[in-house]
Enzyme design. Structure first.
Site, PDB file in Angstrom:
ATOM      1  N   GLU A  90      23.856  47.833  60.213  1.00 37.71           N
ATOM      2  CA  GLU A  90      23.672  47.967  58.774  1.00 37.71           C
ATOM      3  C   GLU A  90      23.246  46.637  58.167  1.00 37.71           C
ATOM      4  OE1 GLU A  90      26.615  51.525  57.550  1.00 37.71           O
ATOM      5  OE2 GLU A  90      27.548  49.571  57.692  1.00 37.71           O
ATOM      6  N   CYS A 104      21.944  40.693  52.964  1.00 38.74           N
ATOM      7  CA  CYS A 104      23.067  40.424  53.871  1.00 38.74           C
ATOM      8  C   CYS A 104      22.716  41.067  55.202  1.00 38.74           C
ATOM      9  CB  CYS A 104      24.348  41.030  53.279  1.00 38.74           C
ATOM     10  SG  CYS A 104      25.757  40.887  54.393  1.00 38.74           S
ATOM     11  N   CYS A 111      31.413  43.668  66.805  1.00 44.11           N
ATOM     12  CA  CYS A 111      31.886  42.286  66.851  1.00 44.11           C
ATOM     13  C   CYS A 111      33.101  42.213  67.774  1.00 44.11           C
ATOM     14  CB  CYS A 111      32.277  41.796  65.461  1.00 44.11           C
ATOM     15  SG  CYS A 111      32.792  40.057  65.464  1.00 44.11           S
ATOM     16  N   CYS A 115      39.031  40.815  64.057  1.00 40.80           N
ATOM     17  CA  CYS A 115      39.868  40.471  62.894  1.00 40.80           C
ATOM     18  C   CYS A 115      40.554  41.743  62.389  1.00 40.80           C
ATOM     19  CB  CYS A 115      39.029  39.831  61.799  1.00 40.80           C
ATOM     20  SG  CYS A 115      38.225  38.325  62.379  1.00 40.80           S
ATOM     21  N   CYS A 118      38.968  44.062  59.407  1.00 40.11           N
ATOM     22  CA  CYS A 118      37.512  44.209  59.325  1.00 40.11           C
ATOM     23  C   CYS A 118      37.025  45.468  60.046  1.00 40.11           C
ATOM     24  CB  CYS A 118      36.853  42.975  59.933  1.00 40.11           C
ATOM     25  SG  CYS A 118      35.063  43.119  60.074  1.00 40.11           S
ATOM     26  N   LEU A 244      38.579  31.690  56.716  1.00 36.00           N
ATOM     27  CA  LEU A 244      39.871  31.090  57.066  1.00 36.00           C
ATOM     28  C   LEU A 244      41.020  32.106  57.024  1.00 36.00           C
ATOM     29  CD1 LEU A 244      40.724  28.237  57.890  1.00 36.00           C
ATOM     30  CD2 LEU A 244      41.231  27.764  55.495  1.00 36.00           C
ATOM     31  N   HIS A 245      41.242  32.688  55.856  1.00 34.38           N
ATOM     32  CA  HIS A 245      42.197  33.797  55.650  1.00 34.38           C
ATOM     33  C   HIS A 245      43.672  33.460  55.768  1.00 34.38           C
ATOM     34  CE1 HIS A 245      38.485  35.878  55.807  1.00 34.38           C
ATOM     35  NE2 HIS A 245      38.424  35.958  57.114  1.00 34.38           N
ATOM     36  N   CYS A 362      31.764  43.477  51.790  1.00 36.16           N
ATOM     37  CA  CYS A 362      32.208  42.674  52.932  1.00 36.16           C
ATOM     38  C   CYS A 362      33.201  43.424  53.787  1.00 36.16           C
ATOM     39  CB  CYS A 362      32.959  41.440  52.450  1.00 36.16           C
ATOM     40  SG  CYS A 362      31.914  40.230  51.739  1.00 36.16           S
TER      41      CYS A 362
HETATM   42  N1  SAH Z   1      31.766  37.320  61.396  1.00 34.49           N
HETATM   43  C1  SAH Z   1      31.511  36.503  60.290  1.00 34.49           C
HETATM   44  C2  SAH Z   1      30.539  37.113  59.303  1.00 34.49           C
HETATM   45  C3  SAH Z   1      30.692  38.567  59.004  1.00 34.49           C
HETATM   46  S1  SAH Z   1      32.146  39.025  58.141  1.00 34.49           S
HETATM   47  C4  SAH Z   1      32.806  36.087  59.604  1.00 34.49           C
HETATM   48  O1  SAH Z   1      33.852  36.613  59.955  1.00 34.49           O
HETATM   49  O2  SAH Z   1      32.749  35.225  58.749  1.00 34.49           O
HETATM   50  C5  SAH Z   1      31.779  38.463  56.492  1.00 34.49           C
HETATM   51  C6  SAH Z   1      32.995  38.225  55.622  1.00 34.49           C
HETATM   52  O3  SAH Z   1      33.638  39.451  55.281  1.00 34.49           O
HETATM   53  C7  SAH Z   1      34.048  37.379  56.315  1.00 34.49           C
HETATM   54  O4  SAH Z   1      34.543  36.374  55.459  1.00 34.49           O
HETATM   55  C8  SAH Z   1      35.106  38.406  56.608  1.00 34.49           C
HETATM   56  O5  SAH Z   1      36.344  37.817  56.776  1.00 34.49           O
HETATM   57  C9  SAH Z   1      35.021  39.293  55.410  1.00 34.49           C
HETATM   58  N2  SAH Z   1      35.691  40.574  55.579  1.00 34.49           N
HETATM   59  C10 SAH Z   1      35.862  41.248  56.724  1.00 34.49           C
HETATM   60  N3  SAH Z   1      36.540  42.414  56.491  1.00 34.49           N
HETATM   61  C11 SAH Z   1      36.794  42.449  55.164  1.00 34.49           C
HETATM   62  C12 SAH Z   1      37.433  43.406  54.303  1.00 34.49           C
HETATM   63  N4  SAH Z   1      37.918  44.551  54.753  1.00 34.49           N
HETATM   64  N5  SAH Z   1      37.508  43.109  52.983  1.00 34.49           N
HETATM   65  C13 SAH Z   1      36.980  41.966  52.492  1.00 34.49           C
HETATM   66  N6  SAH Z   1      36.339  41.049  53.250  1.00 34.49           N
HETATM   67  C14 SAH Z   1      36.253  41.289  54.581  1.00 34.49           C
HETATM   68 FE1  SF4 Z   2      33.796  39.883  63.412  1.00 33.70          FE
HETATM   69 FE2  SF4 Z   2      34.647  41.132  61.240  1.00 33.70          FE
HETATM   70 FE3  SF4 Z   2      36.018  39.063  62.187  1.00 33.70          FE
HETATM   71 FE4  SF4 Z   2      33.628  38.631  61.038  1.00 33.70          FE
HETATM   72  S1  SF4 Z   2      35.477  39.431  60.045  1.00 33.70           S
HETATM   73  S2  SF4 Z   2      34.393  37.784  62.977  1.00 33.70           S
HETATM   74  S3  SF4 Z   2      32.541  40.523  61.672  1.00 33.70           S
HETATM   75  S4  SF4 Z   2      35.714  41.057  63.225  1.00 33.70           S
END
Ligand code: SAH
Ligand code: SF4
Length: 374
Positions: A90, A104, A111, A115, A118, A244-245, A362
């Site tokens: 996508e 984007c 991936c 995380c 995600c 970072l989170h 995101c």
């Molecule tokens: N893999 C890379 C880029 C893709 S994710 C990364 O992790 O940075 C892009 C952004 O979306 C990241 O900051 C990720 O943490 C955030 N993201 C992932 N899942 C999300 C969700 N459910 N709600 C809000 N942001 C999210």
């Molecule tokens: Fe991969 Fe999603 Fe983590 Fe970004 S946020 S590294 S896309 S699992």
């Protein structure tokens, strides 16, 4: 047939020279592809008919097809692209309120980072995208914009800038929508596919490519220290965003399993090096998960961690993913978090949610169309 977007400018020039043709023709073809938005070689009318035929026998422009196209009321559009091997990715077009548009884009099918919050990580990683597949997303999205410099009699002042004269009938130039920003924040971990990504971004930023300023390209990463260093040493001046989170390792290990391999201190050291080598301020992204990492104590930890760094914190209220247990914090909890960071001297942004009704926000991107529906 060879996908033409997989070729570097030099390779394309070589092809022309091998055919006994002037090398500058390669630049003309690139201009048609990137700037004049040609979808076929036949449209490249300043090339001889014979050459156009030769090109279409040798090369293909598109290797993907649009399996689904969704539009949200806020102007966000999402494409589900089917790749040549049947996999799906996508990519998203986001509009601001002027003529600027951001794309984007994805770098991998799925991936591997897993995380916890995600959607993309739910199914693991299938494969890296190629340079051509990364570029093709940008070109497919660019084709959704109005044609450059079109004349029209727009009945209402639209977001593309059409303005009516007093009579409402005289044709007026519609300010063209322009693709001005690229964020590498779609599916996948970009730093695990730098070999394909960097040539694609070179085409996006070069003058005979899309001509987008390097400063308007953002690469978002889960924070892989060795790869951040490699990018810093390449000194390509892209904007780096580190996801970072969490400000302490126990929580980050839980939310971002990749962190177990290196820890926050190594991520920050690499980010510092990125700033020192490129002069570009790093952004730290922080998804706010209600009750998990959005409490006052978390905000204080984050302030202590980042204080003194020339950093920007980008807070992203969690976008719901079906099947995952997390919740979006209330506006009051978000405001309190912002207040603590700001009082601690950090620069803070809240990322406005766009396109969430079409699962384009995101973390809502995934391979099939299984995200939250309308
Ligand atoms: N893999 C890379 C880029 C893709 S994710 C990364 O992790 O940075 C892009 C952004 O979306 C990241 O900051 C990720 O943490 C955030 N993201 C992932 N899942 C999300 C969700 N459910 N709600 C809000 N942001 C999210
Ligand atoms: Fe991969 Fe999603 Fe983590 Fe970004 S946020 S590294 S896309 S699992």
């Amino acid at each position: 047939m060879v996908p033409i977007l997989e070729h570097t400018p030099a390779e394309l020039r070589d092809w022309f020279v091998q055919q006994g043709l002037p090398g500058y023709r390669a630049g003309q073809v690139r201009k048609w592809l990137f700037q004049k938005r040609a979808a076929t070689f036949d449209e490249m009318t300043d090339l001889a008919t014979e050459l156009r035929k030769q090109l279409s026998e040798q090369f293909q422009i598109w290797t993907t097809h649009v399996a689904q196209h969704r539009q949200a009321a806020d102007g966000t559009e999402k494409l589900l692209l089917q790749l040549h091997d049947g996999e799906q990715i996508e990519c998203v077009l986001l509009r601001d309120d002027k003529q600027h548009c951001t794309v984007c884009i994805s770098t991998q099918v799925g991936c591997a980072m897993g995380c916890a919050f995600c959607a993309t990580g739910l199914d693991g990683a299938i494969r890296n995208l190629t340079t051509g597949e990364i570029l093709e997303q940008i070109l497919q999205l660019q084709r959704l914009l109005g044609p450059p410099g079109k004349m029209g009699t727009g009945p209402e002042p639209s977001r593309t800038g059409a303005r009516m004269t007093s009579s409402g009938e005289v044709p007026v130039p519609i300010l063209p929508e322009r693709l001005s920003h690229v964020v590498v924040m779609g599916m996948g971990e970009p730093l695990l596919n730098l070999d394909a990504l960097l040539p694609a971004l070179a085409a996006a930023t070069s003058r005979d490519g899309l001509g987008i300023s390097v400063r308007r390209i953002t690469i978002s990463t889960v924070g892989l220290p060795a790869s951040i260093r490699r990018l810093a040493q390449a000194n390509c001046q892209y904007h780096l965003a580190v996801s970072l989170h969490a400000a302490e390792d126990a929580l980050r290990n839980e939310l971002v399993p990749a962190n177990r391999g290196f820890g926050i201190a190594a991520v920050l050291a690499a980010a510092d090096e990125y700033f020192q080598l490129t002069g570009r301020r790093v952004t730290f992204e922080y998804v706010l998960l209600a009750g998990v990492n959005d409490q006052a104590e978390h905000a204080r930890q984050l302030t202590r961690l980042l204080r003194g760094r020339p950093a920007l914190v980008n807070l992203i209220p969690y976008n719901p993913v079906p099947g995952l247990p997390y919740r979006t914090p209330s506006p009051a909890a978000t405001a309190q978090f912002v207040e603590i960071l700001t009082a601690g001297g950090l620069n803070v942004n809240i990322r406005h949610r766009k396109g969430d009704r079409i699962s384009a926000a995101c973390g809502q991107l995934r391979r099939g169309e299984r995200g939250t529906g309308d």
